[in-house]
Design an enzyme around this catalytic site. Sequence first.
Site, mmCIF file in Angstrom:
data_model
loop_
_atom_site.group_PDB
_atom_site.id
_atom_site.type_symbol
_atom_site.label_atom_id
_atom_site.label_comp_id
_atom_site.label_asym_id
_atom_site.label_seq_id
_atom_site.Cartn_x
_atom_site.Cartn_y
_atom_site.Cartn_z
ATOM 1 N N ASP A 1 -30.005 -15.344 64.555
ATOM 2 C CA ASP A 1 -30.845 -14.705 65.571
ATOM 3 C C ASP A 1 -32.197 -15.379 65.769
ATOM 4 O O ASP A 1 -32.852 -15.152 66.785
ATOM 5 C CB ASP A 1 -31.095 -13.238 65.194
ATOM 6 C CG ASP A 1 -29.828 -12.407 65.221
ATOM 7 O OD1 ASP A 1 -28.813 -12.887 65.757
ATOM 8 O OD2 ASP A 1 -29.851 -11.270 64.700
ATOM 9 N N ARG B 1 -41.507 -1.297 63.129
ATOM 10 C CA ARG B 1 -42.137 -2.449 62.481
ATOM 11 C C ARG B 1 -43.637 -2.242 62.314
ATOM 12 O O ARG B 1 -44.238 -2.687 61.334
ATOM 13 C CB ARG B 1 -41.876 -3.711 63.311
ATOM 14 C CG ARG B 1 -40.430 -4.167 63.327
ATOM 15 C CD ARG B 1 -40.265 -5.374 64.228
ATOM 16 N NE ARG B 1 -38.874 -5.839 64.287
ATOM 17 C CZ ARG B 1 -38.457 -6.868 65.016
ATOM 18 N NH1 ARG B 1 -39.346 -7.553 65.752
ATOM 19 N NH2 ARG B 1 -37.188 -7.219 65.021
ATOM 20 N N GLU C 1 -33.842 -5.101 58.280
ATOM 21 C CA GLU C 1 -33.152 -5.372 59.540
ATOM 22 C C GLU C 1 -32.075 -6.437 59.353
ATOM 23 O O GLU C 1 -31.722 -7.142 60.282
ATOM 24 C CB GLU C 1 -34.151 -5.804 60.619
ATOM 25 C CG GLU C 1 -35.137 -4.735 61.020
ATOM 26 C CD GLU C 1 -35.881 -5.089 62.295
ATOM 27 O OE1 GLU C 1 -35.425 -5.986 63.045
ATOM 28 O OE2 GLU C 1 -36.921 -4.460 62.564
ATOM 29 N N HIS D 1 -61.358 11.398 57.162
ATOM 30 C CA HIS D 1 -60.099 12.123 57.142
ATOM 31 C C HIS D 1 -60.024 13.111 58.303
ATOM 32 O O HIS D 1 -61.019 13.392 58.977
ATOM 33 C CB HIS D 1 -59.933 12.835 55.803
ATOM 34 C CG HIS D 1 -59.692 11.893 54.669
ATOM 35 N ND1 HIS D 1 -59.416 12.330 53.383
ATOM 36 C CD2 HIS D 1 -59.673 10.535 54.609
ATOM 37 C CE1 HIS D 1 -59.240 11.281 52.593
ATOM 38 N NE2 HIS D 1 -59.408 10.177 53.309
ATOM 39 N N ALA E 1 -28.704 -1.878 64.876
ATOM 40 C CA ALA E 1 -28.203 -1.593 66.217
ATOM 41 C C ALA E 1 -26.717 -1.913 66.219
ATOM 42 O O ALA E 1 -26.326 -3.026 65.872
ATOM 43 C CB ALA E 1 -28.934 -2.443 67.253
ATOM 44 N N CYS F 1 -58.482 16.837 50.405
ATOM 45 C CA CYS F 1 -58.842 16.189 49.143
ATOM 46 C C CYS F 1 -60.104 16.823 48.568
ATOM 47 O O CYS F 1 -60.950 17.335 49.297
ATOM 48 C CB CYS F 1 -59.032 14.691 49.338
ATOM 49 S SG CYS F 1 -60.418 14.249 50.395
ATOM 50 N N GLY G 1 -28.398 -8.406 58.205
ATOM 51 C CA GLY G 1 -27.020 -8.338 58.651
ATOM 52 C C GLY G 1 -26.159 -7.595 57.644
ATOM 53 O O GLY G 1 -26.660 -6.894 56.750
ATOM 54 N N GLU H 1 -59.725 16.365 58.563
ATOM 55 C CA GLU H 1 -60.538 17.568 58.545
ATOM 56 C C GLU H 1 -61.969 17.276 58.987
ATOM 57 O O GLU H 1 -62.570 18.033 59.771
ATOM 58 C CB GLU H 1 -60.551 18.166 57.133
ATOM 59 C CG GLU H 1 -59.169 18.492 56.593
ATOM 60 C CD GLU H 1 -58.539 17.368 55.787
ATOM 61 O OE1 GLU H 1 -57.888 17.663 54.775
ATOM 62 O OE2 GLU H 1 -58.709 16.177 56.168
#
Length: 355
Positions: free
Chosen positions: A200, A184, A283, A50, A154, A75, A285, A52
């Site tokens: 696409d 992604r 992503e 981790h 987009a 933790c 339509g 730390e």
Amino acid sequence: MPKIKYMKRALSLAKGGWGETSPNPMVGAVIVRDGKIIGEGYHSRCGMPHAEVEAIRNTKENLSGAEMYVTLEPCNFYGRTPPCTDAIIKSGIRKVYIATLDPNPRVSGGGVKKLRDAGIDVEVGMLENEAKRLNEIYFKNIQEKLPFVIGKAAITLDGFIADTSGNSRWITSESSRKASHMLRALVDGILVGAETVRCDNPRLTTYLVEGKTAIRFVLARHPLEYERYHIFTDGLPTYIITDNPDYPEEGLPDNISLVILSNLSKDILPELWKMNIRSLLVEGGGEVHSFFIENSLYDKMLIFVAPKVIGNGKGMFGNITRRLQNAMEFCIESVDKSGNDAVLTVYKKGKCSQG
């Protein structure tokens, strides 16, 4: 204030674990003495040390009397790694600044208590909102036991995700496409609809950046011509999710699995959770985006707006028809730039950092 500067540095370090720490959070830590940073670290991958512990290991100096700035409560239990609180106590650090408590019931408040019981001064809450936002996926996972869902699109300046023929390549700049691939790489799963596959023929990989390829999901009610599309022929694992009980399993490529749900809106997120999907990028339509937003399945939307006008086309929420007085309302968290595009970060109304 200088102290905030150190916590900002810790938050920046935490992002080094982008896409690699799931189901763990991204965490950064900075060690300071006499106004000088003497050690830094971040959680690089699930199962690795981790933040730390990394910061302590990366410090060459004696830590007695030093301060630590960490973005999430350390933790206090044995998991894949020993408790971070033990390493901090042993190091001689005298004060720990923690951005936010860990929502995990195994930790929440326990890490702070253990440090204080050992005589270490602890302060909680510095840049708390920023720390929670950084790990919004982790917080939802712990609190709701469901995946965090990001809708990404987009669009043109006049609000279209494709022209009237369905063509959407390329609406935004290469810079925005790289940013999309970074998203992604962050998530565990990526989902599109059958129409996006047909129009696409996407790969849904991270070929523009370095990063893992998430598990891919396609919402479909009827079989597709599997041999025609990259997502079915590249050998990477992909799932078809459908509410059609008669969807045929015959002819599915070896890398494709079928998931049939009787109630798609109710069952899809719990089913993905069972499949260890802790975060999902959508992503799709207009039909898919409409389905997710109408059923309140989005936690967040990232909308890339290109300075282009086409006059007519396919909308991001093309299946929704509402009167203005009944419009769904959201809040804009931020507006950033990506190349020549604008990027809107949008949450449900009331969920933005500023309300």
